[in-house]
Design a protein around this motif. Structure first.
Motif, PDB file in Angstrom:
ATOM      1  N   ILE A   4      41.039 -28.689 -44.877  1.00 42.86           N
ATOM      2  CA  ILE A   4      39.835 -28.238 -45.561  1.00 42.86           C
ATOM      3  C   ILE A   4      40.253 -27.619 -46.888  1.00 42.86           C
ATOM      4  CG2 ILE A   4      37.866 -26.653 -45.476  1.00 42.86           C
ATOM      5  CD1 ILE A   4      38.024 -26.862 -42.402  1.00 42.86           C
ATOM      6  N   LYS A   5      39.654 -28.100 -47.975  1.00 41.26           N
ATOM      7  CA  LYS A   5      39.945 -27.539 -49.297  1.00 41.26           C
ATOM      8  C   LYS A   5      38.967 -26.409 -49.580  1.00 41.26           C
ATOM      9  CE  LYS A   5      42.313 -31.100 -51.825  1.00 41.26           C
ATOM     10  NZ  LYS A   5      42.311 -31.992 -52.973  1.00 41.26           N
ATOM     11  N   VAL A   6      39.534 -25.265 -49.922  1.00 43.90           N
ATOM     12  CA  VAL A   6      38.746 -24.069 -50.180  1.00 43.90           C
ATOM     13  C   VAL A   6      39.200 -23.490 -51.514  1.00 43.90           C
ATOM     14  CG1 VAL A   6      38.161 -21.755 -49.327  1.00 43.90           C
ATOM     15  CG2 VAL A   6      38.558 -23.611 -47.701  1.00 43.90           C
ATOM     16  N   LYS A  39      34.253 -23.503 -49.399  1.00 44.55           N
ATOM     17  CA  LYS A  39      34.680 -24.897 -49.257  1.00 44.55           C
ATOM     18  C   LYS A  39      34.194 -25.755 -50.416  1.00 44.55           C
ATOM     19  CE  LYS A  39      34.561 -25.099 -44.198  1.00 44.55           C
ATOM     20  NZ  LYS A  39      33.578 -24.123 -43.707  1.00 44.55           N
ATOM     21  N   GLU A  72      48.742 -23.446 -48.586  1.00 49.81           N
ATOM     22  CA  GLU A  72      48.262 -24.105 -47.368  1.00 49.81           C
ATOM     23  C   GLU A  72      48.596 -23.228 -46.185  1.00 49.81           C
ATOM     24  OE1 GLU A  72      49.480 -28.160 -46.899  1.00 49.81           O
ATOM     25  OE2 GLU A  72      48.594 -28.756 -48.812  1.00 49.81           O
ATOM     26  N   ILE A  80      43.992 -24.982 -43.931  1.00 45.58           N
ATOM     27  CA  ILE A  80      43.235 -24.625 -45.125  1.00 45.58           C
ATOM     28  C   ILE A  80      44.140 -24.826 -46.332  1.00 45.58           C
ATOM     29  CG2 ILE A  80      42.124 -22.721 -46.386  1.00 45.58           C
ATOM     30  CD1 ILE A  80      40.505 -23.326 -43.977  1.00 45.58           C
ATOM     31  N   LEU A  82      44.068 -23.565 -49.832  1.00 42.84           N
ATOM     32  CA  LEU A  82      43.359 -22.573 -50.619  1.00 42.84           C
ATOM     33  C   LEU A  82      43.822 -22.640 -52.069  1.00 42.84           C
ATOM     34  CD1 LEU A  82      41.285 -20.266 -50.400  1.00 42.84           C
ATOM     35  CD2 LEU A  82      43.198 -18.707 -50.008  1.00 42.84           C
TER      36      LEU A  82
END
Length: 131
Positions: A4-6, A39, A72, A80, A82
């Protein structure tokens, strides 16, 4: 493993303080502090994401101006990614939606708070970095 890219915003105000927010009860990592963000939507840049998320989650306008770093972190089955950007506070009064508290703190005070694991690297980087 899901990735998941945040995006996270490191927002500094005119007094040299940085905005941090505490995750509300019932959220993952509840009670931990983080740099606000959220996100990325499909096709959205980190800068666009941060402008949208800060407006949605805190009611403020910010202007991301420089890439700060990426980290990461694996939380069980989810990783994640980040992506942190430095940003300036533009306007608006903070109204919390996803958090239960916020503070403007000097960078040397950041270590007094318990941050979500993905954010910890940026706390360390801020200790050595000048805006």
């Amino acid at each position: 493993m899901a990735m998941i890219k945040v995006a996270a915003a490191i927002i500094e105000n005119q007094n040299g303080r940085i905005l941090i927010a505490r995750r509300a009860k019932g959220k993952s990592q509840e009670g931990m502090w983080e740099f606000p963000g959220g996100k990325l939507e499909p096709g959205e840049s980190p800068e666009e994401c941060l402008r949208r998320e800060l407006l949605e989650e805190m009611g403020i306008e910010i202007e991301p101006y420089a890439y700060f770093g990426v980290n990461e972190h694996a939380y069980g089955a989810v990783t994640i990614c980040l992506i942190a950007y430095k940003a300036t506070y533009v306007s608006g009064e903070i109204v919390l939606v996803d958090h239960d508290e916020y503070r403007w703190v000097y960078r040397e005070e950041l270590r007094e708070f318990t941050f979500a694991p993905a954010d910890v690297r940026f706390v360390g980087m801020l200790g050595f970095e000048r805006f």
